[in-house]
Design a protein around this motif. Structure first.
Motif, PDB file in Angstrom:
ATOM      1  N   VAL A  19      39.192  26.563  70.783  1.00 50.02           N
ATOM      2  CA  VAL A  19      39.027  25.670  69.509  1.00 50.02           C
ATOM      3  C   VAL A  19      37.658  25.163  69.275  1.00 50.02           C
ATOM      4  O   VAL A  19      36.835  25.179  68.208  1.00 50.02           O
ATOM      5  N   ALA A  20      37.113  25.145  70.028  1.00 46.48           N
ATOM      6  CA  ALA A  20      35.380  24.908  70.122  1.00 46.48           C
ATOM      7  C   ALA A  20      34.750  25.360  69.353  1.00 46.48           C
ATOM      8  O   ALA A  20      33.717  25.439  67.926  1.00 46.48           O
ATOM      9  N   GLU A  21      34.747  26.710  68.891  1.00 49.82           N
ATOM     10  CA  GLU A  21      34.157  27.933  68.036  1.00 49.82           C
ATOM     11  C   GLU A  21      35.095  28.330  66.949  1.00 49.82           C
ATOM     12  O   GLU A  21      34.193  28.389  65.200  1.00 49.82           O
ATOM     13  N   GLU A  22      36.287  27.524  66.614  1.00 48.69           N
ATOM     14  CA  GLU A  22      37.355  28.310  65.357  1.00 48.69           C
ATOM     15  C   GLU A  22      37.035  26.383  64.420  1.00 48.69           C
ATOM     16  O   GLU A  22      37.103  26.559  63.868  1.00 48.69           O
ATOM     17  N   ASN A  23      37.184  26.002  65.483  1.00 52.37           N
ATOM     18  CA  ASN A  23      37.510  24.184  64.854  1.00 52.37           C
ATOM     19  C   ASN A  23      36.550  23.272  64.903  1.00 52.37           C
ATOM     20  O   ASN A  23      36.107  23.078  63.757  1.00 52.37           O
TER      21      ASN A  23
ATOM     22  N   ASN B 270      28.290  29.495  69.902  1.00 54.56           N
ATOM     23  CA  ASN B 270      29.489  30.457  71.311  1.00 54.56           C
ATOM     24  C   ASN B 270      28.494  29.608  72.544  1.00 54.56           C
ATOM     25  O   ASN B 270      28.907  29.916  73.174  1.00 54.56           O
ATOM     26  N   HIS B 271      27.195  29.739  71.773  1.00 58.76           N
ATOM     27  CA  HIS B 271      26.567  29.838  73.569  1.00 58.76           C
ATOM     28  C   HIS B 271      26.650  28.513  74.162  1.00 58.76           C
ATOM     29  O   HIS B 271      26.733  27.994  75.947  1.00 58.76           O
ATOM     30  N   VAL B 272      26.407  27.385  73.452  1.00 58.84           N
ATOM     31  CA  VAL B 272      26.613  26.509  74.192  1.00 58.84           C
ATOM     32  C   VAL B 272      28.229  25.937  73.957  1.00 58.84           C
ATOM     33  O   VAL B 272      28.898  25.598  75.705  1.00 58.84           O
TER      34      VAL B 272
ATOM     35  N   ALA C  59      22.932  28.439  66.128  1.00 63.18           N
ATOM     36  CA  ALA C  59      23.793  29.305  66.949  1.00 63.18           C
ATOM     37  C   ALA C  59      23.066  30.754  66.880  1.00 63.18           C
ATOM     38  O   ALA C  59      23.567  31.505  67.709  1.00 63.18           O
ATOM     39  N   SER C  60      21.868  30.960  66.675  1.00 63.34           N
ATOM     40  CA  SER C  60      21.147  32.155  66.979  1.00 63.34           C
ATOM     41  C   SER C  60      21.201  32.249  68.661  1.00 63.34           C
ATOM     42  O   SER C  60      20.583  33.418  68.990  1.00 63.34           O
TER      43      SER C  60
END
Length: 425
Positions: free
Chosen positions: A287-291, A296-298, A412-413
């Protein structure tokens, strides 16, 4: 039958049998003998099995909860996550304590319950209460001079402080021996969780015996108190979920709360159905990454750490439950006592197991500290499964709200904290 179905059967059987015995046998010697020699000892054995596991479970859970934060490389992510956790856990517990003091769901059978507990010859030995005195004296007393003696004496504040320091030391010690020790502590935690799972298989029988004993002594009136208790817990969880978290998402995360709750509804439903933060973790990450579109690292760092330490709903539930049982048994708790309970609940939330019923050992530990009859836990076991589902939903939603806050300003990087540096050549 599934575990929760067996629990429901035990709840219904124990409550119905106790109420029937109260109506038919009343205050007879025969009923007193059955309670004192059969049902109460059976319920106490179930409670003592859980209490037996408190110290090793609390120690291993707290140590691993801190260890997994990788303190040497946390940086700003760790500081912001930890600060968020402490502040919002404190808000949750304070909200719960205010509600239980205002509504007072445990009042109504104080004298009868207290007399029943005093007459029972099988009372469990209570842990010593926190040392009274000045705030400075209390802070000094928090640090144990002998952690083994603190555990043996029931000084759980000292044990919690030692466990947190031990976990921090283990996290920053990168030697082969320390890594093996970390694996050993993880193994201890795994064994404790397996044992608790085994003990909880006896829960239908233990709960039935405890509820029979309570309802046979106190009659149908105590059910009114339990209904009021459930109302207070659900009200507190609802206010924190839709009130406090909405404000956090809006002002700290700079997002629309309605959009946030719509995006995380899959994780909330999964948390409610499983009653386990650990089991919901894969869904929460998705959910966190897609919605929510978080880096990602967070999301991986905050949600993984949060499933172990950001237990706002559990902390709120523990505070309300301790005060409710104290009200039922007529045990007075001063403002300073309640502040200590709030402090313990916030700290214990770091190490409370993210599994169904993971908070019960902590509640029993606090009850013992303040000389509240530990058998009072039987009053809430019958409704704990439903409340566990509710508080797990709050815990998981809180983790996602924390990730939204921490993700502000992150790229995000950027590599995740603790990622191994590239080796030359």
């Amino acid at each position: 039958m599934k575990a929760h179905q067996k629990m429901l059967v035990g709840i219904a059987a124990g409550t119905a049998a106790g109420l029937l015995a109260n109506q038919l046998a009343g205050d007879t010697e025969a009923l007193k003998w059955v309670v004192a020699n059969l049902t109460m000892p059976l319920g106490r054995i179930f409670i003592r099995l859980l209490l037996m596991l408190v110290v090793p479970l609390l120690f291993s859970a707290l140590v691993m909860g801190v260890c997994e934060l990788d303190l040497k490389q946390l940086g700003r992510l760790g500081v912001r996550t930890l600060g968020y956790t402490v502040v919002f856990s404190a808000i949750a517990v304070a909200l719960g304590l205010v509600l239980v003091n205002v509504i007072r769901p445990g009042e109504g059978f104080n004298l009868e319950a207290l007399q029943a507990a005093e007459k029972n010859p099988l009372s469990l030995k209570a842990a010593p209460p926190p040392t009274s005195g000045s705030p400075v004296g209390f802070l000094v007393a928090m640090v144990p001079d002998n952690p083994l003696r603190a555990a043996a004496d029931g000084d759980m504040i000292g044990l919690i402080v030692f466990s947190l320091l031990f976990g921090a030391g283990l996290a920053v010690t990168q030697t082969p021996g320390a890594r093996r020790l970390r694996e050993t502590v993880q193994g201890l935690y795994d064994v404790m969780m397996r044992l608790i799972d085994g003990v909880l298989r006896l829960a239908p029988f233990g709960v039935a015996a405890l509820l029979f004993s309570v309802t046979a002594d106190l009659g149908v009136g105590i059910l009114k108190n339990i209904a009021a208790y459930v109302f207070v817990v659900v009200l507190g969880l609802g206010l924190h979920l839709f009130g406090v978290y909405s404000l956090a998402v809006r002002f700290l995360g700079k997002r629309n709360p309605l959009t946030f709750f719509r995006d995380v509804r899959l994780a909330m439903v999964t948390a409610f159905s499983t009653a386990s933060s650990n089991a919901t973790l894969p869904t929460a990450l998705k959910v966190a990454e897609e919605n929510l579109k978080l880096p990602n690292h967070v999301s991986r760092f905050v949600l993984t750490a949060g499933s172990a330490m950001n237990q706002n709903g559990t902390a709120l539930f523990e505070g309300i439950t301790v005060l409710f049982i104290a009200q039922v048994y007529g045990v007075p708790l001063s403002l300073s006592d309640q502040m200590v309970i709030m402090f313990i609940c916030v700290l214990a939330g770091i190490g409370t197991a993210g599994v169904p019923a993971g908070s019960l050992p902590v509640i029993m530990m606090i009850l013992g500290m303040f000389k509240i009859p530990v058998e009072g836990i039987g009053l809430i076991l019958g409704v704990d499964r439903f409340l566990d589902m509710c508080r797990t939903t709050l815990n998981v939603t809180g983790d996602l709200a924390a990730a939204v806050y921490v993700a502000r300003g992150e790229s995000a990087s950027e590599p995740p904290p603790g990622a191994p540096a590239q080796q030359p050549g």
